[in-house]
Design an enzyme around this catalytic site. Structure first.
Site, PDB file in Angstrom:
ATOM      1  N   ASP A   1       2.463   2.525   2.561  1.00 58.74           N
ATOM      2  CA  ASP A   1       2.526   3.206   3.860  1.00 58.74           C
ATOM      3  C   ASP A   1       3.822   3.096   4.649  1.00 58.74           C
ATOM      4  O   ASP A   1       4.366   1.983   4.167  1.00 58.74           O
ATOM      5  CB  ASP A   1       1.331   2.615   4.778  1.00 58.74           C
ATOM      6  CG  ASP A   1      -0.056   2.908   4.244  1.00 58.74           C
ATOM      7  OD1 ASP A   1      -0.176   3.786   3.521  1.00 58.74           O
ATOM      8  OD2 ASP A   1      -1.064   2.285   4.672  1.00 58.74           O
TER       9      ASP A   1
ATOM     10  N   CYS B   1      -2.555   3.449   7.192  1.00 54.38           N
ATOM     11  CA  CYS B   1      -3.852   3.274   7.534  1.00 54.38           C
ATOM     12  C   CYS B   1      -4.248   2.995   9.162  1.00 54.38           C
ATOM     13  O   CYS B   1      -3.276   2.810   9.877  1.00 54.38           O
ATOM     14  CB  CYS B   1      -4.510   2.014   6.739  1.00 54.38           C
ATOM     15  SG  CYS B   1      -3.759   0.458   7.444  1.00 54.38           S
TER      16      CYS B   1
ATOM     17  N   CYS C   1      -1.029  -4.971   7.250  1.00 57.07           N
ATOM     18  CA  CYS C   1      -0.771  -4.040   7.865  1.00 57.07           C
ATOM     19  C   CYS C   1       0.112  -4.156   9.018  1.00 57.07           C
ATOM     20  O   CYS C   1       0.744  -3.484   9.589  1.00 57.07           O
ATOM     21  CB  CYS C   1      -2.116  -3.056   8.404  1.00 57.07           C
ATOM     22  SG  CYS C   1      -3.260  -2.991   7.049  1.00 57.07           S
TER      23      CYS C   1
ATOM     24  N   CYS D   1       0.710  -1.277  -0.021  1.00 58.25           N
ATOM     25  CA  CYS D   1       0.143  -0.011   0.088  1.00 58.25           C
ATOM     26  C   CYS D   1       0.816   1.182   0.102  1.00 58.25           C
ATOM     27  O   CYS D   1       0.272   2.292  -0.116  1.00 58.25           O
ATOM     28  CB  CYS D   1      -0.766  -0.077   0.985  1.00 58.25           C
ATOM     29  SG  CYS D   1       0.101  -0.114   2.907  1.00 58.25           S
TER      30      CYS D   1
END
Ligand code: FES
Length: 124
Positions: free
Chosen positions: A35, A59, A103, A33
């Site tokens: 991040d 996120c 994540c 992603c």
């Protein structure tokens, strides 16, 4: 879809920020992603983590796992901190939805990178 613990750490994250005189810094990016998470450590002469802070550009699940990992390692020895896995962080939060498990990969990885950075600086 998120546990109460995840929501708590997302809306009220612990240990956010930087440590000006950190002696270990770790940064990892999530290829899926984009991040990014950065962890700052202040380790004392006895290899105990006296302080830890994080900055996460990511996120909600990434923020919650960052927050949780800082709580899990504060006051711990580096050896104990190295044993913390991404899975353990997710479990401490009561689990993450399967699509958000990637994540949680940032948290322990960034911690381990920061410990590596500290060791390298110390010549260990
Ligand atoms: Fe990027 Fe969660 S979507 S870390």
């Amino acid at each position: 879809m998120y546990t109460e613990k995840v929501m708590d750490h997302f809306t009220n994250p612990r240990n956010v920020g930087e440590i000006a005189d950190a002696n270990g810094i770790g940064e990892v990016g999530n290829a899926k992603c984009g991040d990014i998470m950065r962890i700052y450590l202040k380790v004392d002469d006895k290899d105990i983590i006296q302080d830890v802070k994080f900055k996460t550009f990511g996120c909600g699940a990434a923020i919650a796992t960052s927050s949780m990992v800082t709580e899990m390692v504060k006051g711990k020895s580096l050896t104990e901190a190295l044993e913390i896995s991404n899975q353990a962080v997710a479990e401490a939060l009561g689990g993450l939805p399967p699509v958000k498990m990637h994540c949680s990969n940032l948290a322990a990885d960034a911690l381990h990178e920061a410990i590596k950075d500290y060791m390298e600086k110390k010549g260990k």
